[in-house]
Each structure stands twice: as structure tokens, then as C-alpha cells.
Design a protein around this motif. Structure first.
Motif, PDB file in Angstrom:
ATOM      1  N   UNK A  45       0.204  -2.134  11.945  1.00  0.00           N
ATOM      2  CA  UNK A  45      -0.746  -1.559  12.577  1.00  0.00           C
ATOM      3  C   UNK A  45      -0.446  -0.640  13.349  1.00  0.00           C
ATOM      4  N   UNK A  46       1.238  -0.432  14.077  1.00  0.00           N
ATOM      5  CA  UNK A  46       1.039   0.385  15.452  1.00  0.00           C
ATOM      6  C   UNK A  46       1.208   2.142  14.792  1.00  0.00           C
ATOM      7  N   UNK A  47       0.545   2.845  15.056  1.00  0.00           N
ATOM      8  CA  UNK A  47       0.800   4.471  14.595  1.00  0.00           C
ATOM      9  C   UNK A  47       2.601   4.332  13.901  1.00  0.00           C
ATOM     10  N   UNK A  85       0.920  -1.320  -0.116  1.00  0.00           N
ATOM     11  CA  UNK A  85      -0.020  -0.066  -0.029  1.00  0.00           C
ATOM     12  C   UNK A  85       1.106   1.390  -0.181  1.00  0.00           C
ATOM     13  N   UNK A  86       1.808   0.690  -0.237  1.00  0.00           N
ATOM     14  CA  UNK A  86       3.304   2.261   0.103  1.00  0.00           C
ATOM     15  C   UNK A  86       4.412   2.085   0.166  1.00  0.00           C
ATOM     16  N   UNK A 141      -2.918   3.694   7.592  1.00  0.00           N
ATOM     17  CA  UNK A 141      -4.073   2.017   7.188  1.00  0.00           C
ATOM     18  C   UNK A 141      -2.979   1.404   7.424  1.00  0.00           C
ATOM     19  N   UNK A 142      -3.250  -0.367   7.672  1.00  0.00           N
ATOM     20  CA  UNK A 142      -2.341  -1.217   8.223  1.00  0.00           C
ATOM     21  C   UNK A 142      -1.525  -1.636   6.806  1.00  0.00           C
ATOM     22  N   UNK A 198      -3.702  -3.460   4.632  1.00  0.00           N
ATOM     23  CA  UNK A 198      -4.595  -2.498   4.591  1.00  0.00           C
ATOM     24  C   UNK A 198      -6.455  -1.539   5.738  1.00  0.00           C
ATOM     25  N   UNK A 199      -5.935  -2.522   6.129  1.00  0.00           N
ATOM     26  CA  UNK A 199      -7.006  -1.505   6.735  1.00  0.00           C
ATOM     27  C   UNK A 199      -6.914  -0.396   7.286  1.00  0.00           C
TER      28      UNK A 199
END
Ligand code: DGY
Length: 422
Positions: A349-351, A334-335, A397-398, A402-403
Motif C-alpha cells: 500500500x505504500x506509494x 491487479x497487474x 491501488x493496494x 486492490x483497495x
């Protein structure tokens, strides 16, 4: 309505919903005030909705500017109790309360884009003329206050100043800051899952630093001498460098005094020389460095990659950075993940320890384009577009799934989508 029109409508509605009396909150609840780099990025989105509203966003931000030129990281325009630490904890007694640190200075780069892209050129020129002295004062503050010894590298005093709060790049330096020992109530966890936010041990140190600034009476010399956290943050250095180049162009176009332009050009040359000291041949990357211990941290983050955006990379370095850039993009779909997925500290997922941010994808895409990395730039854009189309306008986004993470209906995500690809 086509899907694209629906996406544009949603993005515009987010800006309208987050609009509060002339400034835009990043998202209601979690971030209920005006943030520095959020405001700048968000103004780019407003340009697609209402140009005078876009200029107002910057004017409202500059209302919080300190007499010494600093544009603070949060402007507490009016009281809201869903955020900690608020104005009382920071203790800044200005007419409009603010925090006592700044944030990555993307502001001038945004203003330059706004001037270039404005349909109402007369308005843009009038606004630029009004705000140019404040923008100059802001950049002078960065160099004078944060690099008083003229090393070519500004220092940052707080992870929040980097905008990349809990990046693993400064774990070790933050560990050296004493934690506060009193109890306080974090409010971010009322809005977002704890596994997407910084740990308590980090917060205890963030708050220690806030107390330290207050106890130092916000005195620049005392803070420079005694602050227990001082970082050469490649992200801030890069964003400042790029923005100063653009400030020089704006000054030249506006007929500013030549001494002013020469002064900024000297600062640019100093950074171009000094950045070389942060290069690691072992990691084929620039690294953040603790400005107190002079220790470099081998954690590869999007902050360290922002040298590409700043156009601070030599040809030899580019040849080495390119495969890393490619591999980084291959590791997650996702980049560019905020921490390179092959680093042990990566958490998707952590910031700021691994997720993807749209505005960072955009800055890196601009840099990639500059260096002729057209495919990589396109990949960043398509990945960002996919996130918006398939997931929505989340704060971040995770990077593995992508979440959507953090706050929803997020202003800078909507703004970058409007500016970049919608
Ligand atoms: C927060 O409170 O999490 C912010 O990132 C500080 O700017």
C-alpha cells in the motif's frame, strides 16, 4: 446507461473537474499544479473528449520549458497553497515558476500516439509542426545535460524525477544524502494517510536536494559534478529510449535535418550498448545503479521492468525475464506491483514500494505485446479494467487487496482507462 457508459462518463467528468485554465491537475488538493508525465498521460484521455483540449494540455506543459530545453516536473501555473514544496522553496525565477528537475519523458511517445489517433489530422499536423522543435530540444537536454560524458546512460538527480519517488530501489543512495535539519510542514499528509506516503526520513532528503539545486544556481555543470544523489534509473532510461525512437520517426516524417536524426540515432545506439552493463545474471533483471558509487541495487521494480517497454531486451534476456514477468503477475492480482512481491522491501500500500499504477500496467502491456507475451499483456489489461470497474479512479491501488490508495478522482487513471479499454 450500461456500466461501461457510466464508467466512461465518470472518467470524462474527472478530466473536466480537474481541468484548470487549459491544464489538468492530477487531483485537487494533493497535486494542485501541472505535472510533466501526468500531463502527457492525461492528454491521451482528453483525446477521447476534445482533441484541441488534448493539444492544449501539451502546449501548457511546454510553456514551462526552460531555455536549455528541460521540461520541468511541475509547472506552477498559478499559486495554490495546498502543496509543499511550492515555487518559493524551489526558487526558480522563470516567468512561469517551475521545479528544477524533470520527470520520465513519456511526452514524445504520447504526442506520436495523439498524431496517429487524431480524428482531426490537420489540427494534429499543425500542432506537431509547432511543438516538434520543443520536443527535440527536450530530448537534446536529456542527453547533453544528463549524460555529458556520452556514456549512453542518463542520470537522474532526484527520486521525484523518476516519478517513482520512494521506490526501495534507491533507499541506500538516498540514505547517503544529508537530511535537512530545519522544520518544514509537509502538506501531502493533510490529504492522504501516512502509511500510503513516503517516510519523514525520505522527505528530509528530498528537500535537501531541492535546496542543493537552488544553492548551485541550477548550474548544470555544478550539479553534475557535486549532486550527492545520481542514479542510473532504468525506468527513466527506458522511457527516454522508447520516446527517442519515436522522436526519430516523427523527425523523419516531418523532414527534419538528417544531422539531427543521425545525432539521435547515435544516442540510441549508445544506450543499446550501455544498458547491458545494468544487467544482472543473478537476478535475471536489469538493476538500477548508483552513478556515484557504481553499486547496483537488487530490488526488482516496475522501473527495472520498463526495459520491456523500451524494447531494450535481447532474446537471451527475454527468455530469462519472461518467467519473472509471469511470476510477478501471479504474486498480485491487479497487474504489476511497483516492487516485486518477493522482494523484502515490498509494501503493497505504500506509494512506490508495492502498489499498482494503471499507466505502468499500460506501458508494460505495450512492451509485453511487442515481445509476443500476449497473455501477459491481456492479463495487465484485464486487471486494470477490474480495478476501475470494482474500485474506481484512484491514484494507485493496494496490489494485494486492490483497495484504492493516494488521491481519488485521479486524472491519469481516468485518462488511461479512456485511452486503453473504455
Ligand atoms: C510529491 O510531491 O509527492 C510528488 O510525487 C513530487 O512529484
Amino acid at each position: 446507461m450500461t456500466d461501461k457508459i457510466a464508467l466512461i462518463e465518470s472518467a470524462k467528468n474527472i478530466l473536466l473537474k480537474n481541468n484548470v485554465d487549459g491544464y489538468t491537475v492530477p487531483t485537487h488538493g494533493l497535486y494542485p499544479f501541472q505535472w510533466n508525465w501526468d500531463a502527457a498521460i492525461t492528454a491521451l484521455g482528453w483525446m477521447k473528449v476534445d482533441e484541441s483540449r488534448a493539444w492544449l494540455e501539451i502546449e501548457m506543459l511546454l510553456k514551462g520549458q526552460w531555455d536549455n530545453g528541460m521540461v520541468p516536473h511541475i509547472i506552477f501555473h498559478k499559486p495554490v497553497d495546498s502543496y509543499f514544496p511550492g515555487p518559493d522553496v524551489w526558487g526558480v525565477k522563470n516567468t512561469i515558476p517551475t521545479t528544477a528537475i524533470s520527470q520520465p519523458p513519456v511526452l514524445v511517445s504520447v504526442v506520436k500516439l495523439m498524431v496517429e489517433q487524431a480524428n482531426d489530422k490537420a489540427l494534429a499536423q499543425a500542432k506537431l509542426a509547432e511543438m516538434l522543435p520543443s520536443l527535440i530540444a527536450y530530448h537534446k537536454w536529456w542527453y547533453n545535460d544528463r549524460d555529458p560524458e556520452n556514456t549512453g546512460l542518463v542520470v537522474s538527480y532526484h527520486p521525484w524525477e523518476s516519478g517513482m519517488d520512494n521506490s526501495p530501489a534507491w533507499d541506500e543512495s538516498l540514505d547517503a544524502v544529508p537530511p535537512v535539519t530545519y522544520k518544514y510542514k509537509r502538506k501531502d499528509l493533510d490529504h492522504v494517510d501516512s502509511d500510503e506516503r513516503p517516510h519523514a526520513e525520505q522527505y528530509d532528503r528530498y528537500i535537501y536536494l531541492v535546496d542543493f539545486f537552488k544553492q548551485s544556481n541550477f548550474d548544470s555543470e555544478v550539479i553534475y559534478r557535486d549532486c550527492p544523489y545520481k542514479m542510473y534509473d532504468v525506468g527513466i532510461i527506458s522511457i527516454l529510449h522508447k520516446a527517442t525512437k519515436e522522436l526519430v520517426t516523427l523527425c523523419e516524417q516531418s523532414g527534419s535535418e538528417s544531422e539531427q536524426i543521425t545525432w539521435f540515432n547515435q544516442k540510441l545506439s549508445a544506450t543499446e550498448a550501455a544498458i547491458k552493463t545494468l544487467w544482472s545474471a543473478e537476478h535475471n533483471s536489469f538493476l538500477n545503479q548508483d552513478a556515484i558509487t557504481k553499486k547496483s541495487f537488487p530490488v526488482l521494480t516496475t522501473g527495472t521492468m520498463l526495459v520491456v517497454y523500451a524494447e531494450l531486451v535481447s532474446n537471451d534476456q527475454l527468455a530469462l525475464i519472461k518467467p519473472l514477468f509471469n511470476d510477478w503477475l501471479k504474486e498480485t492480482e491487479y497487474g504489476m506491483s511497483s516492487t516485486y512481491a518477493k522482494c523484502a522491501e515490498f509494501e503493497p500500500q505504500r506509494y512506490w514500494r508495492g502498489p499498482v499504477w494503471l499507466h505502468i500496467n499500460w506501458l508494460l502491456a505495450l512492451g509485453a505485446e511487442h515481445y509476443g507475451l500476449t497473455e501477459e499483456s491481456e492479463q495487465l489489461k484485464q486487471a486494470s479494467e477490474r480495478l476501475i470497474t470494482e474500485v474506481g479512479y484512484f491514484e494507485y491501488f493496494n496490489s494485494k487487496t486492490g483497495a484504492g490508495c493516494g488521491g481519488d478522482e485521479f486524472s491519469w487513471t481516468a485518462a488511461i482507462a479512456l485511452h486503453w479499454f473504455l
